[in-house]
Structures are given as C-alpha cells and as structure tokens.
Design a protein around this motif. Structure first.
Motif, PDB file in Angstrom:
ATOM      1  N   VAL A 332      -8.339   5.356  12.575  1.00 16.57           N
ATOM      2  CA  VAL A 332      -8.609   3.953  12.417  1.00 16.57           C
ATOM      3  C   VAL A 332      -8.781   3.219  10.888  1.00 16.57           C
ATOM      4  N   ASN A 333      -9.242   4.062  10.077  1.00 17.90           N
ATOM      5  CA  ASN A 333      -9.373   3.829   8.763  1.00 17.90           C
ATOM      6  C   ASN A 333      -7.813   3.530   8.004  1.00 17.90           C
ATOM      7  N   PHE A 334      -6.893   4.526   8.407  1.00 15.13           N
ATOM      8  CA  PHE A 334      -5.343   4.669   8.021  1.00 15.13           C
ATOM      9  C   PHE A 334      -4.983   3.414   8.401  1.00 15.13           C
ATOM     10  N   LEU A 335      -5.054   3.091   9.717  1.00 12.63           N
ATOM     11  CA  LEU A 335      -4.467   1.794  10.320  1.00 12.63           C
ATOM     12  C   LEU A 335      -4.962   0.705   9.589  1.00 12.63           C
ATOM     13  N   THR A 336      -6.158   0.556   9.370  1.00 10.17           N
ATOM     14  CA  THR A 336      -6.695  -0.702   9.035  1.00 10.17           C
ATOM     15  C   THR A 336      -6.262  -0.988   7.721  1.00 10.17           C
ATOM     16  N   SER A 337      -6.493   0.184   6.688  1.00 11.34           N
ATOM     17  CA  SER A 337      -6.579   0.042   5.078  1.00 11.34           C
ATOM     18  C   SER A 337      -4.945   0.092   4.574  1.00 11.34           C
ATOM     19  N   ASN A 338      -4.410   1.250   5.356  1.00 11.01           N
ATOM     20  CA  ASN A 338      -3.028   1.333   4.728  1.00 11.01           C
ATOM     21  C   ASN A 338      -1.978   0.670   5.369  1.00 11.01           C
ATOM     22  N   LEU A 339      -2.107   0.240   6.709  1.00 11.58           N
ATOM     23  CA  LEU A 339      -1.168  -0.269   7.256  1.00 11.58           C
ATOM     24  C   LEU A 339      -1.339  -1.906   7.635  1.00 11.58           C
ATOM     25  N   LYS A 340      -2.741  -2.281   7.625  1.00 12.07           N
ATOM     26  CA  LYS A 340      -3.216  -3.412   7.776  1.00 12.07           C
ATOM     27  C   LYS A 340      -3.121  -3.778   9.114  1.00 12.07           C
ATOM     28  N   ILE A 367      -4.287  14.165   1.648  1.00 14.72           N
ATOM     29  CA  ILE A 367      -2.982  13.676   1.812  1.00 14.72           C
ATOM     30  C   ILE A 367      -2.735  13.060   0.388  1.00 14.72           C
ATOM     31  N   ALA A 368      -1.425  13.611  -0.162  1.00 15.76           N
ATOM     32  CA  ALA A 368      -1.108  13.022  -1.384  1.00 15.76           C
ATOM     33  C   ALA A 368      -0.307  11.754  -1.343  1.00 15.76           C
ATOM     34  N   PRO A 369      -0.372  10.996  -2.354  1.00 20.04           N
ATOM     35  CA  PRO A 369       0.079   9.484  -2.241  1.00 20.04           C
ATOM     36  C   PRO A 369       1.579   9.296  -1.763  1.00 20.04           C
ATOM     37  N   LYS A 370       2.628  10.259  -2.044  1.00 18.68           N
ATOM     38  CA  LYS A 370       3.888  10.282  -1.448  1.00 18.68           C
ATOM     39  C   LYS A 370       3.950  10.537   0.040  1.00 18.68           C
ATOM     40  N   GLU A 371       3.192  11.539   0.295  1.00 14.14           N
ATOM     41  CA  GLU A 371       3.240  12.098   1.818  1.00 14.14           C
ATOM     42  C   GLU A 371       2.301  10.632   2.451  1.00 14.14           C
ATOM     43  N   ALA A 372       1.234  10.125   2.011  1.00  9.99           N
ATOM     44  CA  ALA A 372       0.752   9.022   2.674  1.00  9.99           C
ATOM     45  C   ALA A 372       1.680   7.917   2.678  1.00  9.99           C
ATOM     46  N   ALA A 373       2.396   7.672   1.728  1.00  8.80           N
ATOM     47  CA  ALA A 373       3.502   6.442   1.660  1.00  8.80           C
ATOM     48  C   ALA A 373       4.383   6.771   2.763  1.00  8.80           C
ATOM     49  N   LEU A 374       4.971   8.026   3.089  1.00 12.19           N
ATOM     50  CA  LEU A 374       5.898   8.339   4.049  1.00 12.19           C
ATOM     51  C   LEU A 374       5.340   8.379   5.556  1.00 12.19           C
ATOM     52  N   LEU A 375       3.927   8.674   5.600  1.00 13.42           N
ATOM     53  CA  LEU A 375       3.085   8.542   6.864  1.00 13.42           C
ATOM     54  C   LEU A 375       3.287   7.116   7.266  1.00 13.42           C
ATOM     55  N   SER A 376       2.781   6.439   6.375  1.00 10.35           N
ATOM     56  CA  SER A 376       2.761   4.808   6.560  1.00 10.35           C
ATOM     57  C   SER A 376       3.884   4.120   7.323  1.00 10.35           C
TER      58      SER A 376
END
Length: 570
Positions: A332-340, A367-376
C-alpha cells in the motif's frame, strides 16, 4: 433433523439473536436486484431452497449479521450455515432496515407493481450465495443504469412487465408502485389503494389490488425447510460440512471456503483479519477480505491458490498472517507513495497488491533506488496491460511468485513482455475499450501526471474531492444524447470519448454538442489544459459527422500520453 419455520419466525429469530452467524461465514454480499428476484420467487410460491443450521450451546466464535441484532441474552442458539444471504435480505426488507456492507449501511428499497401482469413477468433465477459483480462497489441499492434511462421506451415496457423492481426516484412517485417495506409495516390497504386512485369498493381495481397486497404479505408465511445439525458435532466437523455443502454447488468463492477452514483451526482470527481490513480502508484501500487471505496463503505456501489451506496448522497460519500484514503495508505504501495510486479503484487487478507484498518481503524491505524505479515501471505496465486481470490470473500470479524466489523486477518485466508482446501502448489497443478497461485507469493516472484539471474550477483531477460539484466524473465529450441515434452503444462509451471533470462542470455541459461548448472552453482554459487530457483542438473534429475521426485522432494522442507516462518501449 428436519424442521420447518415461516419467514416471519426466522426474521424474529435473527432479531432476538436466537439465530446467529458462525465466524466461518462470509459477509453479506447480495445486491438489490438479487433481493428483488428472491421476493418475486417467494411471491409466486416457488421453491427457494433449504436452510442449514447447527444447534449448539458450545462456545463458538460468531460474526454480526448484515442487519441489526439488539443485545439480548440467549439461552439456546442456532448457528446459520447456509441461507445467510436470503434471511438477511428478508429481514432487511420486512423490518425496513438497511444492511451493513463492509462497514457501511445501505438501504434495500424494493417496489411492488400493483399493475403487474397475471402471467409470469421478467424474473431472474436466485442462487443463494452466488457472487455478485465485484466492480460494482458492493452497493446493494443498484439496479443498472438508474433514473436517467427511465424514459427509454424499451426499458419502460420492461419495467411494466415486472412485479418487483429496485426503487428509483421516478418509479417511487408512480401510484401503482408501492414500497414493499411499507406494505409489511401495516395490515391496512387503504393508504396504498387511495394513492393508486382506488376510492370505492366499486372500482374494479379494488379487489385485484387488495388480493395482490395480501399475496405480498403472505411472503411472511412462506415456510422454509430447515436441516438442523445436532449439538453432538464438533466445530471442525461442522466446518467440513459447511465447506462440502458449499463446494458441491460452487455457491461460495474459494476465498469464503478458505476463511471457513482457517477460522476453524484458528479461532477468533476473523476479528484480526477484519481489524487489519479496517486499517487499510482508512488509508483508502478498502480491500476484499479474500485478498488478504490470498496474500497470507502466498506467504505460507509460496503460491496463491487456496487448495492447500486445509493442511496449514494454527502456528503456520499465525506466522503467515504476520508476514501478510507487513507485506500489505509495504504494498500500500509503495502504491500510494511511489506510484501515486491512492485507491484500489485505480488497479486493473488487486492481485498487484499480493505481488508487491511478497516482493517487498523477499527483499526484507531493502530495495535499491534503481530496483525501486524498475519495480515502479513494472507495476504501472502490469496494471496498464491487465497482467493479472486476464484469463488464468491465479496461474499468472503464481508464476510471478515463483520468479520472485530467484529473480526480481527485471525478470518480472521479461515475463510481462513475453505475455503481452510489447511494452508500449499501440493505438490499436485503445480501439473498442471502455471505462472497464485497464487502460482507462492508467489514462486517469497519465492525465493527472500531466496536470489535468477540471475545466471550470481549475482543480487538479483527483478521486477524493469532497462535495458533489467537485466530485470527479467521467464526461462524454460527445454526449450520449447527441450520439445515440447514429452510433452503437460501445462506440459512444469508447474511452477516447471520455474526459475527467467535476460534477458541476459536467452538469453545466449537459447534452450540448462539442462544436457548441468546446470553443468557449478552449478559449477560457487554453490549449495546455486540453493537451493534459489528450484532447484534439481542431474544430473540424468536433462536429457530429466527424465523430469517428475525432476518436481516431484522440486515440493517437492518448497513446502518446500513456507511453510518455509509462516510460515508452523497452
């Protein structure tokens, strides 16, 4: 043991808490059209199935009915194993009370047609505990398109052939339509007869209407057969019977059967599940309980299907639930914060939450920044392409869960590309898509990211605006009234004909053709506001004759906007 009881007795038992729901039962899920069909069947005296009960004084965890039950001491109780949807519906209608659906009280208002045909009208078969449409927001008071289509001749004729309908404002004002709940509140016919224009015994309608009202009230005397399990049976054995009864007819979803098995082994767990469900709802993620169970099973077994849940003991269930909570909070945090993405309404499938929950846990939430961006990017693409909303969605989810045991976002992206063929959005993918499409949800995200605003208030588009005048609506750029005589329904509702504006703006436009209302709007808000919603600004495309060309032009603009938002191709 077999017994019998009238509907009125069963409703009274619910009110006095003589009849209770065991923890294994799911929540009330019926929508109002199903209640309408049940009433129609009982009115005609058709068979309506049996009721399965368990008579016990044992200390068994219970859950609340969808209708109110005043606190009252009970010396003996019957636990309802099969028939919850029917009896809750009848209790709500006969008592004239709302039902509680996922914490919200909703009315069930059914109208009875005093002028219904004597022959069989329009009815639908009733299947106890069958699933309802999950995209419909669990609103029991929903009977399709609503008041705005009451004037349609075909629908008008269809309504007149029906004995019961879900109430609309327009129909409730018609004298021949009476509230079912109001009829059950009184034994007097006078009010209903006078309202229908019957003022004397000599009126030929007097006897007909009176007989029909008496027949309607006789629903209270409808006799249900009850199969009662003895008190000598244990909770786990009763749970097994519950699962078998509901499995044979495929009446309950697999998640509901899994809940029964889980609560049988882990007493009191339902309260924990519902508490976490409420916490997520407070964050804007009002999620079906079954999704939490699926996530829990994924942590316990490495796959998402419920077929193995019967082999899990209480310690394993407790450990998996702990992991499920942490993983879901991350998702939920990833969806709301990283993906809006602030609401599950913007997801093409809630299975995306399961994937993100397990992904975060597999990485110990590091999760490293590059991996987080790819996951997003993967999550947005999987959502846009409907990865988990296609056929065999559970199989696809299980494949991704297996991938995450050894790989990460890159490997997930490879599987997505293998499934859909290309990672960009082609114009052809938009053809024939409607508001139910995964791409429509992504279109909202892309427009919002581009700075789309309401054309009158200049408020940025959002799902959570308060007030009816600002509440977000999808607007038909070419109004339905303008198109309906020249183009098929699906073309009218094409996503290339939809924009996002506030309620007041939408009402102000009404059914004006775009060649009339778009020029002053463009002059007022400017091309940038139109570009944010991928709107063609060539006035030649705004005429009714140019509608197909308008759709084609806007699809090209929408595809470009989506690809910019999603990051283009590979």
């Amino acid at each position: 043991m077999r017994r019998e009881a009238k509907v009125s007795e069963l409703v009274d038992w619910i009110q006095r808490r003589h009849l209770q729901l065991p923890e294994m039962q799911r929540q009330y899920v019926w929508r109002a059209p199903r209640v309408r069909d049940l009433l129609d069947s009982l009115y005609r005296g058709y068979p309506s199935g049996a009721i399965l009960l368990w008579e016990t004084d044992a200390s068994v965890p219970t859950r609340e009915f969808g209708v109110s039950q005043p606190d009252a001491p009970v010396m003996q109780r019957l636990l309802l194993l099969d028939g919850q949807q029917r009896l809750t519906s009848l209790s709500a209608v006969l008592r004239g009370e709302p039902v509680t659906v996922r914490g919200r009280k909703r009315p069930i208002e059914i109208l009875f047609n005093l002028e219904h045909p004597d022959e069989l009208g329009v009815v639908t078969e009733v299947d106890e505990d069958a699933d309802d449409d999950e995209d419909a927001d669990d609103d029991p008071q929903d009977d399709g398109p609503g008041d705005d289509v009451d004037a349609d001749d075909d629908l008008q004729r269809r309504f007149e052939r029906m004995t019961f309908i879900v109430s609309t404002k327009a129909r409730a004002q018609m004298p021949q339509w009476v509230s079912v709940s109001e009829v059950f509140r009184t034994a007097e016919d006078k009010t209903f007869l006078l309202r229908a224009g019957v003022k004397s015994f000599d009126d030929p309608r007097f006897t007909r209407y009176s007989d029909r009202l008496r027949q309607l009230r006789s629903i209270k005397d409808y006799v249900y057969r009850m199969d009662v399990l003895p008190a000598s049976l244990g909770y786990e054995e009763v749970t097994e019977i519950f699962v078998r009864v509901n499995s044979l007819g495929s009446k309950l979803r697999s998640s509901d059967l899994a809940l029964a098995q889980i609560t049988a082994k882990w007493r009191g767990s339902l309260e924990l599940f519902q508490g976490f469900q409420r916490q997520c709802a407070e964050r804007g993620f009002d999620i079906e309980l079954g999704l939490f169970l699926k996530t829990m099973v994924a942590f316990a077994t490495g796959q998402s299907r419920f077929r193995t849940v019967g082999g899990l003991d209480e310690p394993k269930l407790r450990a998996a639930w702990e992991q499920c909570q942490h993983g879901t909070e991350f998702a939920v945090n990833f969806l709301t914060s990283n993906l809006k993405v602030e609401s599950p309404a913007l997801l093409s499938s809630p299975f995306l939450l399961v994937m993100l929950a397990v992904y975060g846990a597999r990485r110990s939430y590091e999760i490293a920044p590059k991996e987080a961006a790819l996951l997003s990017r993967y999550a947005l693409l999987a959502n846009a392409k409907g990865r988990y909303s296609r056929g065999s969605s559970e199989t696809i989810l299980d494949q991704d869960l297996a991938v995450m045991r050894q790989g990460g976002a890159k490997e997930l992206m490879d599987r997505l590309e293998l499934q859909v063929g290309r990672l960009d959005v082609d114009v052809g993918e938009l053809e024939g898509r409607t508001k139910r499409s995964a791409l429509f949800k992504t279109m909202f995200l892309a427009f919002r990211a581009a700075g789309a605003k309401d054309w009158r208030s200049n408020l940025a588009i959002a799902l959570d605006h308060s007030g009816a005048q600002h509440k977000l609506q999808f607007h038909h750029i070419f109004p339905k009234a303008v198109l309906k005589r020249r183009y098929p329904h699906r073309e009218i509702d094409d996503i290339a004909n939809l924009a996002f504006i506030g309620g007041r703006t939408n009402r102000g436009i009404t059914d004006k053709p775009p060649e009339k209302y778009l020029p002053p709007l463009l002059e007022k808000v400017g091309e940038e506001a139109f570009a944010a919603q991928a709107m063609p600004t060539d006035p030649k495309l705004w005429s009714l004759d140019a509608y197909p060309e308008f759709l084609a032009a806007r699809r090209r603009l929408i595809a470009a906007r989506l690809n910019d938002f999603l990051g283009g191709g590979r």
